[in-house]
Design a protein around this motif. Sequence first.
Motif, PDB file in Angstrom:
ATOM      1  N   VAL A   5      42.910  33.487  45.353  1.00 40.96           N
ATOM      2  CA  VAL A   5      41.728  33.547  45.889  1.00 40.96           C
ATOM      3  C   VAL A   5      40.969  32.415  44.861  1.00 40.96           C
ATOM      4  O   VAL A   5      40.744  32.403  43.582  1.00 40.96           O
ATOM      5  CB  VAL A   5      40.753  34.769  45.558  1.00 40.96           C
ATOM      6  CG1 VAL A   5      39.360  34.504  46.231  1.00 40.96           C
ATOM      7  CG2 VAL A   5      41.549  35.987  46.498  1.00 40.96           C
ATOM      8  N   ALA A   6      40.123  31.414  45.599  1.00 37.28           N
ATOM      9  CA  ALA A   6      39.381  30.484  44.748  1.00 37.28           C
ATOM     10  C   ALA A   6      37.991  30.647  44.890  1.00 37.28           C
ATOM     11  O   ALA A   6      37.636  30.988  46.299  1.00 37.28           O
ATOM     12  CB  ALA A   6      39.921  28.933  45.109  1.00 37.28           C
ATOM     13  N   THR A   7      36.971  30.618  43.829  1.00 38.39           N
ATOM     14  CA  THR A   7      35.568  30.876  44.034  1.00 38.39           C
ATOM     15  C   THR A   7      35.169  29.558  43.972  1.00 38.39           C
ATOM     16  O   THR A   7      35.143  28.619  43.095  1.00 38.39           O
ATOM     17  CB  THR A   7      35.125  31.853  43.127  1.00 38.39           C
ATOM     18  OG1 THR A   7      35.335  31.163  41.649  1.00 38.39           O
ATOM     19  CG2 THR A   7      36.012  33.055  43.434  1.00 38.39           C
ATOM     20  N   ALA A   8      34.410  29.095  45.142  1.00 38.76           N
ATOM     21  CA  ALA A   8      33.530  27.790  45.210  1.00 38.76           C
ATOM     22  C   ALA A   8      32.291  28.116  44.459  1.00 38.76           C
ATOM     23  O   ALA A   8      31.192  27.280  44.347  1.00 38.76           O
ATOM     24  CB  ALA A   8      33.544  27.184  46.480  1.00 38.76           C
ATOM     25  N   THR A   9      31.868  29.250  44.484  1.00 40.75           N
ATOM     26  CA  THR A   9      30.397  29.898  43.611  1.00 40.75           C
ATOM     27  C   THR A   9      30.747  29.614  42.246  1.00 40.75           C
ATOM     28  O   THR A   9      31.819  29.980  41.898  1.00 40.75           O
ATOM     29  CB  THR A   9      30.218  31.242  44.091  1.00 40.75           C
ATOM     30  OG1 THR A   9      31.508  32.085  43.961  1.00 40.75           O
ATOM     31  CG2 THR A   9      29.939  31.551  45.516  1.00 40.75           C
ATOM     32  N   LYS A  10      29.720  29.410  41.467  1.00 42.54           N
ATOM     33  CA  LYS A  10      29.990  29.455  40.104  1.00 42.54           C
ATOM     34  C   LYS A  10      29.803  30.698  39.334  1.00 42.54           C
ATOM     35  O   LYS A  10      28.635  31.228  39.419  1.00 42.54           O
ATOM     36  CB  LYS A  10      28.561  28.312  39.467  1.00 42.54           C
ATOM     37  CG  LYS A  10      28.864  28.147  38.063  1.00 42.54           C
ATOM     38  CD  LYS A  10      27.709  27.169  37.690  1.00 42.54           C
ATOM     39  CE  LYS A  10      28.106  26.709  36.199  1.00 42.54           C
ATOM     40  NZ  LYS A  10      27.023  25.757  35.884  1.00 42.54           N
ATOM     41  N   LEU A  11      30.790  31.164  39.191  1.00 42.33           N
ATOM     42  CA  LEU A  11      30.904  32.514  38.682  1.00 42.33           C
ATOM     43  C   LEU A  11      31.570  32.238  37.270  1.00 42.33           C
ATOM     44  O   LEU A  11      32.456  31.542  36.686  1.00 42.33           O
ATOM     45  CB  LEU A  11      32.009  33.231  39.166  1.00 42.33           C
ATOM     46  CG  LEU A  11      31.742  33.756  40.783  1.00 42.33           C
ATOM     47  CD1 LEU A  11      32.707  34.644  41.419  1.00 42.33           C
ATOM     48  CD2 LEU A  11      30.402  34.554  40.814  1.00 42.33           C
ATOM     49  N   SER A  12      30.905  33.131  36.216  1.00 45.78           N
ATOM     50  CA  SER A  12      31.496  33.055  34.843  1.00 45.78           C
ATOM     51  C   SER A  12      32.928  33.637  34.874  1.00 45.78           C
ATOM     52  O   SER A  12      33.290  34.443  35.755  1.00 45.78           O
ATOM     53  CB  SER A  12      30.411  34.046  34.098  1.00 45.78           C
ATOM     54  OG  SER A  12      30.724  35.395  34.444  1.00 45.78           O
ATOM     55  N   ALA A  13      33.518  33.486  33.867  1.00 41.36           N
ATOM     56  CA  ALA A  13      35.004  34.091  33.754  1.00 41.36           C
ATOM     57  C   ALA A  13      34.665  35.635  33.796  1.00 41.36           C
ATOM     58  O   ALA A  13      35.734  36.347  34.114  1.00 41.36           O
ATOM     59  CB  ALA A  13      35.408  33.703  32.223  1.00 41.36           C
ATOM     60  N   THR A  14      33.598  36.272  33.136  1.00 45.02           N
ATOM     61  CA  THR A  14      33.747  37.711  33.276  1.00 45.02           C
ATOM     62  C   THR A  14      33.656  38.131  34.697  1.00 45.02           C
ATOM     63  O   THR A  14      34.022  39.182  35.190  1.00 45.02           O
ATOM     64  CB  THR A  14      32.302  38.044  32.381  1.00 45.02           C
ATOM     65  OG1 THR A  14      32.663  37.623  31.131  1.00 45.02           O
ATOM     66  CG2 THR A  14      32.482  39.704  32.684  1.00 45.02           C
ATOM     67  N   ALA A  15      32.836  37.531  35.593  1.00 43.97           N
ATOM     68  CA  ALA A  15      32.608  37.791  37.006  1.00 43.97           C
ATOM     69  C   ALA A  15      33.955  37.606  37.713  1.00 43.97           C
ATOM     70  O   ALA A  15      34.253  38.555  38.693  1.00 43.97           O
ATOM     71  CB  ALA A  15      31.247  37.047  37.628  1.00 43.97           C
ATOM     72  N   ARG A  16      34.721  36.515  37.573  1.00 39.91           N
ATOM     73  CA  ARG A  16      35.801  36.232  37.974  1.00 39.91           C
ATOM     74  C   ARG A  16      36.913  37.413  37.742  1.00 39.91           C
ATOM     75  O   ARG A  16      37.549  38.039  38.658  1.00 39.91           O
ATOM     76  CB  ARG A  16      36.407  35.083  37.860  1.00 39.91           C
ATOM     77  CG  ARG A  16      35.980  34.067  38.705  1.00 39.91           C
ATOM     78  CD  ARG A  16      36.784  32.691  38.539  1.00 39.91           C
ATOM     79  NE  ARG A  16      36.802  32.069  37.195  1.00 39.91           N
ATOM     80  CZ  ARG A  16      35.996  31.513  36.665  1.00 39.91           C
ATOM     81  NH1 ARG A  16      35.093  31.324  36.909  1.00 39.91           N
ATOM     82  NH2 ARG A  16      36.499  31.161  35.352  1.00 39.91           N
TER      83      ARG A  16
END
Length: 193
Positions: free
Chosen positions: A63-74
Amino acid sequence: MSDQSARWVDASQLPEELVALIGTLRPGENVLITRNGETIGTISAAVHEEPVPSPNSDDITVVATATKLSATARDALSERLGPGYLVLDLRSAPPTVDVLLVPPSSPQLIGNFRALYPKARIVITEIEDAELGVKYEGPVRRLLDAGAEAYLPSSTIPRLAEQLDRTMSRLNQLTGDTSVPLTIEAPGGRTLE
């Protein structure tokens, strides 16, 4: 260079723009520090030595996130999904990702993502997680926050009937209102209950 001889600088002592630039580096990428046109230093992206499952494994959904998420959120998303998933930032994801999470955006951007990641399932997400500092609202979230009960993106009238019936049943279960059964007339005179 060993860790014992390495020098370090706390990121809070650096300009925010530099810290942001460093944060976008992929492994193997560098930022050259120059003075009067001469390179006086290099900042290299950290390479994480943590063992991660191979993105090419058939047992792993990437799963790749194109939203800017922190490492903690990912990490939180990855933990919640479980061991069968690998969640990566889009900038470090291979072109063979299985799922691409994108915020509400233009059809042109979605088309660009489709061209870059032809095998990926593109999923539009509207996320609000105050605890992790994530907020990507879109039109659907704003409509639901304004008081709408549900959003049904139906492709046909029969599909709308199925979705509406299922949604109303769930809403009635949540509220405990079962006094009025939902009846929907489908094309051809069929009645869905």
